[in-house]
Structure formats: structure tokens, C-alpha cells
Design a protein around this motif. Structure first.
Motif, PDB file in Angstrom:
ATOM      1  N   GLU A   1     -72.314 -60.307 -17.238  1.00 23.01           N
ATOM      2  CA  GLU A   1     -73.244 -59.249 -16.819  1.00 23.01           C
ATOM      3  C   GLU A   1     -72.784 -58.613 -15.511  1.00 23.01           C
ATOM      4  OE1 GLU A   1     -76.587 -57.000 -17.859  1.00 23.01           O
ATOM      5  OE2 GLU A   1     -75.563 -58.584 -18.964  1.00 23.01           O
ATOM      6  N   VAL A   2     -72.272 -59.430 -14.597  1.00 20.89           N
ATOM      7  CA  VAL A   2     -71.737 -58.908 -13.344  1.00 20.89           C
ATOM      8  C   VAL A   2     -70.525 -58.007 -13.610  1.00 20.89           C
ATOM      9  CG1 VAL A   2     -70.622 -59.501 -11.147  1.00 20.89           C
ATOM     10  CG2 VAL A   2     -72.555 -60.860 -11.971  1.00 20.89           C
ATOM     11  N   SER A   3     -69.705 -58.425 -14.568  1.00 21.33           N
ATOM     12  CA  SER A   3     -68.489 -57.652 -14.872  1.00 21.33           C
ATOM     13  C   SER A   3     -68.812 -56.282 -15.452  1.00 21.33           C
ATOM     14  CB  SER A   3     -67.591 -58.428 -15.839  1.00 21.33           C
ATOM     15  OG  SER A   3     -68.118 -58.440 -17.150  1.00 21.33           O
ATOM     16  N   TYR A   4     -70.007 -56.134 -16.049  1.00 14.64           N
ATOM     17  CA  TYR A   4     -70.397 -54.842 -16.634  1.00 14.64           C
ATOM     18  C   TYR A   4     -70.574 -53.774 -15.569  1.00 14.64           C
ATOM     19  CZ  TYR A   4     -71.393 -57.244 -21.068  1.00 14.64           C
ATOM     20  OH  TYR A   4     -71.298 -57.950 -22.234  1.00 14.64           O
ATOM     21  N   THR A   5     -70.712 -54.192 -14.318  1.00 15.16           N
ATOM     22  CA  THR A   5     -70.886 -53.215 -13.229  1.00 15.16           C
ATOM     23  C   THR A   5     -69.582 -52.497 -12.902  1.00 15.16           C
ATOM     24  OG1 THR A   5     -70.354 -54.817 -11.484  1.00 15.16           O
ATOM     25  CG2 THR A   5     -72.662 -54.691 -12.226  1.00 15.16           C
ATOM     26  N   ASN A   6     -68.459 -53.093 -13.346  1.00 17.80           N
ATOM     27  CA  ASN A   6     -67.127 -52.545 -13.036  1.00 17.80           C
ATOM     28  C   ASN A   6     -66.857 -52.465 -11.535  1.00 17.80           C
ATOM     29  OD1 ASN A   6     -66.269 -52.100 -15.737  1.00 17.80           O
ATOM     30  ND2 ASN A   6     -67.591 -50.284 -15.820  1.00 17.80           N
ATOM     31  N   ASN A   7     -67.596 -53.259 -10.781  1.00 16.45           N
ATOM     32  CA  ASN A   7     -67.412 -53.284  -9.333  1.00 16.45           C
ATOM     33  C   ASN A   7     -67.697 -54.715  -8.856  1.00 16.45           C
ATOM     34  OD1 ASN A   7     -67.182 -52.721  -6.608  1.00 16.45           O
ATOM     35  ND2 ASN A   7     -69.310 -51.989  -6.442  1.00 16.45           N
ATOM     36  N   TYR A   8     -66.687 -55.550  -8.972  1.00 20.46           N
ATOM     37  CA  TYR A   8     -66.888 -56.957  -8.619  1.00 20.46           C
ATOM     38  C   TYR A   8     -65.547 -57.582  -8.234  1.00 20.46           C
ATOM     39  CZ  TYR A   8     -65.018 -57.813 -13.320  1.00 20.46           C
ATOM     40  OH  TYR A   8     -64.212 -57.835 -14.425  1.00 20.46           O
ATOM     41  N   ASP A   9     -65.612 -58.735  -7.595  1.00 15.99           N
ATOM     42  CA  ASP A   9     -64.421 -59.460  -7.156  1.00 15.99           C
ATOM     43  C   ASP A   9     -63.834 -60.205  -8.363  1.00 15.99           C
ATOM     44  OD1 ASP A   9     -62.578 -61.252  -6.127  1.00 15.99           O
ATOM     45  OD2 ASP A   9     -63.747 -61.679  -4.324  1.00 15.99           O
ATOM     46  N   LYS A  10     -62.762 -59.662  -8.917  1.00 16.17           N
ATOM     47  CA  LYS A  10     -62.189 -60.232 -10.145  1.00 16.17           C
ATOM     48  C   LYS A  10     -61.610 -61.628  -9.917  1.00 16.17           C
ATOM     49  CE  LYS A  10     -61.161 -55.844 -12.480  1.00 16.17           C
ATOM     50  NZ  LYS A  10     -61.937 -55.024 -11.536  1.00 16.17           N
ATOM     51  N   ASP A  11     -61.018 -61.868  -8.756  1.00 17.58           N
ATOM     52  CA  ASP A  11     -60.473 -63.200  -8.465  1.00 17.58           C
ATOM     53  C   ASP A  11     -61.595 -64.240  -8.411  1.00 17.58           C
ATOM     54  OD1 ASP A  11     -57.875 -62.275  -8.349  1.00 17.58           O
ATOM     55  OD2 ASP A  11     -57.904 -61.950  -6.174  1.00 17.58           O
ATOM     56  N   ARG A  12     -62.677 -63.873  -7.754  1.00 19.73           N
ATOM     57  CA  ARG A  12     -63.830 -64.783  -7.671  1.00 19.73           C
ATOM     58  C   ARG A  12     -64.440 -65.008  -9.057  1.00 19.73           C
ATOM     59  NH1 ARG A  12     -65.940 -69.155  -5.721  1.00 19.73           N
ATOM     60  NH2 ARG A  12     -68.131 -69.061  -5.134  1.00 19.73           N
ATOM     61  N   PHE A  13     -64.500 -63.941  -9.839  1.00 19.54           N
ATOM     62  CA  PHE A  13     -64.999 -64.017 -11.213  1.00 19.54           C
ATOM     63  C   PHE A  13     -64.192 -65.034 -12.023  1.00 19.54           C
ATOM     64  CE2 PHE A  13     -64.567 -62.764 -15.629  1.00 19.54           C
ATOM     65  CZ  PHE A  13     -65.876 -62.501 -16.036  1.00 19.54           C
ATOM     66  N   ASN A  14     -62.871 -64.916 -11.964  1.00 21.99           N
ATOM     67  CA  ASN A  14     -61.990 -65.817 -12.720  1.00 21.99           C
ATOM     68  C   ASN A  14     -62.096 -67.260 -12.212  1.00 21.99           C
ATOM     69  OD1 ASN A  14     -60.992 -63.769 -14.370  1.00 21.99           O
ATOM     70  ND2 ASN A  14     -59.367 -63.230 -12.926  1.00 21.99           N
ATOM     71  N   GLU A  15     -62.261 -67.407 -10.908  1.00 22.15           N
ATOM     72  CA  GLU A  15     -62.390 -68.741 -10.320  1.00 22.15           C
ATOM     73  C   GLU A  15     -63.658 -69.439 -10.829  1.00 22.15           C
ATOM     74  OE1 GLU A  15     -63.498 -70.595  -5.948  1.00 22.15           O
ATOM     75  OE2 GLU A  15     -62.391 -68.700  -6.022  1.00 22.15           O
ATOM     76  N   LEU A  16     -64.759 -68.694 -10.848  1.00 20.63           N
ATOM     77  CA  LEU A  16     -66.025 -69.270 -11.312  1.00 20.63           C
ATOM     78  C   LEU A  16     -65.993 -69.565 -12.809  1.00 20.63           C
ATOM     79  CD1 LEU A  16     -68.511 -67.025  -9.273  1.00 20.63           C
ATOM     80  CD2 LEU A  16     -68.064 -69.476  -8.937  1.00 20.63           C
ATOM     81  N   LYS A  17     -65.350 -68.695 -13.555  1.00 20.62           N
ATOM     82  CA  LYS A  17     -65.240 -68.904 -15.003  1.00 20.62           C
ATOM     83  C   LYS A  17     -64.430 -70.170 -15.296  1.00 20.62           C
ATOM     84  CE  LYS A  17     -64.753 -66.165 -19.176  1.00 20.62           C
ATOM     85  NZ  LYS A  17     -64.649 -67.392 -19.979  1.00 20.62           N
TER      86      LYS A  17
END
Length: 199
Positions: free
Chosen positions: A73-89
Motif C-alpha cells: 500500500e505504501v508502494s502505491y504512493t510512488n513516493n517511498y524509500d525503496k531500500d527501506r521497503f526492501n529491507e522490511l520485506k
């Protein structure tokens, strides 16, 4: 001794033999019935333990799905920290690999380790979502957060239900150990581990 007396004695012996034979058969039938009832109860308890375990794990898996869904859902904003996203995933993916099972949970450290990491990961993901500048524009984020928190709060209830059935199975097994060994070649000694620590 006349013939009449001999005949009477013969009939008496035959009747006595039949009565004893019937009593033995009745006793054997009663023993078999008790043994069958014991196995039915044992299998029913095993099924209840298994069912509660599977329900608990399925609910835990669902929590992992919700955490991944929140990241998405956060990624749908197209404005987020991709490195942090991948780390949490990656941290979510790691949870299953460290999760205890019905045998390894006898080591309480593994339960504590899993719980600690799960709470830590879910808190980080929730913070990641809520700190997004457009958080209020995506109400689904808050819904997912509420669902994740509900799953975390339900853990204790699942474990209490599981422990109750496992305790009953342990007690039944201990009380009927010899009969269970005779009827079930796969029977294993020893109590099933519990979430509740010995007092």
C-alpha cells in the motif's frame, strides 16, 4: 452311581463350561470395547491439538500477509524509500524461517526470539507507513495497521487454546500409557511442549 446321575453330572459340566465360556467372551468383549473407546478418545485429542495448532499458524501466516500488504500500500504512493521497503520485506520473509514448531517450542528461547522479532518488524512497518507524508490519503493503510495489531493481540488467546488441548492430551496419555503402547506401535513417550512455562 446310576445312569441318571451320570447324565445329570454331564449336563452340569457342559452348562458350567458354557457359562464360563460366555463370561470369558463377555469380559473379552468388554476389554475390547474399553480399548476401542480409549483409542477413539486419544485420536480425538490428537486431532484437537492439531486443529488448534493449524489455526494458530494460519492466523500467524495471515499476519505476515497483512504486513506485506501494508508495504504494498505504501508502494502505491510512488513516493517511498525503496531500500527501506526492501529491507522490511526481507525481514517479513525471514520470520517463517525462525518460527518454532511443535517440537522446537520446548526451547522457550525460540518462542521469545520469534515474538520479539515479529513485534519489532510489525512496529517498524507500521511506523514506515504512518510516517509517509500522504498517509491520510490512503485509508487502507490504517485499516491494515488495525488488522495487524488485532492479530498480534490474538496470539495469547490462540496459545491458551492450544495449551488447554495439549495439557489434556498429555494427561490422558500419562494415565493410559501402557494401553496406548499396546494398541499404537507409533506411540511416543513424553509430554507435548506447552507455551505456558512450568511454575
Amino acid at each position: 452311581m446310576n445312569n441318571s446321575t451320570i447324565v445329570s453330572l454331564c449336563w452340569l459340566i457342559i452348562l458350567s463350561t458354557l457359562i464360563v465360556s460366555c463370561e470369558n467372551k463377555n469380559q473379552e468383549s468388554s476389554d475390547n470395547l474399553k480399548s476401542d473407546s480409549l483409542m477413539i478418545k486419544y485420536v480425538a485429542l490428537q486431532d484437537s491439538v492439531k486443529s488448534n495448532w493449524e489455526t494458530m499458524i494460519a492466523d500467524d501466516d495471515r499476519k505476515h500477509v497483512l504486513m506485506n500488504r501494508l508495504l504494498l500500500e505504501v508502494s502505491y504512493t510512488n513516493n517511498y524509500d525503496k531500500d527501506r521497503f526492501n529491507e522490511l520485506k526481507a525481514q517479513i520473509d525471514q520470520l517463517k524461517s525462525i518460527r518454532y514448531d511443535q517440537n522446537s517450542m520446548k526451547n522457550s528461547f525460540l518462542i521469545d526470539q520469534y515474538d520479539s522479532m515479529t513485534w519489532n518488524v510489525s512496529d517498524q512497518i507500521i511506523e514506515f507507513a504512518r510516517s509517509h507524508p500522504r498517509y491520510v490519503d490512503f485509508p487502507m493503510m490504517e485499516e491494515l495497521i488495525q488488522d495487524i495489531n488485532a492479530k498480534n493481540n490474538f496470539i495469547l488467546i490462540h496459545r491458551i487454546h492450544y495449551d488447554n488441548w495439549a495439557k489434556e492430551l498429555n494427561l490422558f496419555s500419562k494415565d493410559n500409557e501402557e494401553q496406548l503402547k499396546e494398541r499404537n506401535p507409533d506411540y511416543k513417550d513424553g509430554d507435548m511442549p506447552l507455551f505456558q512455562l512450568p511454575s
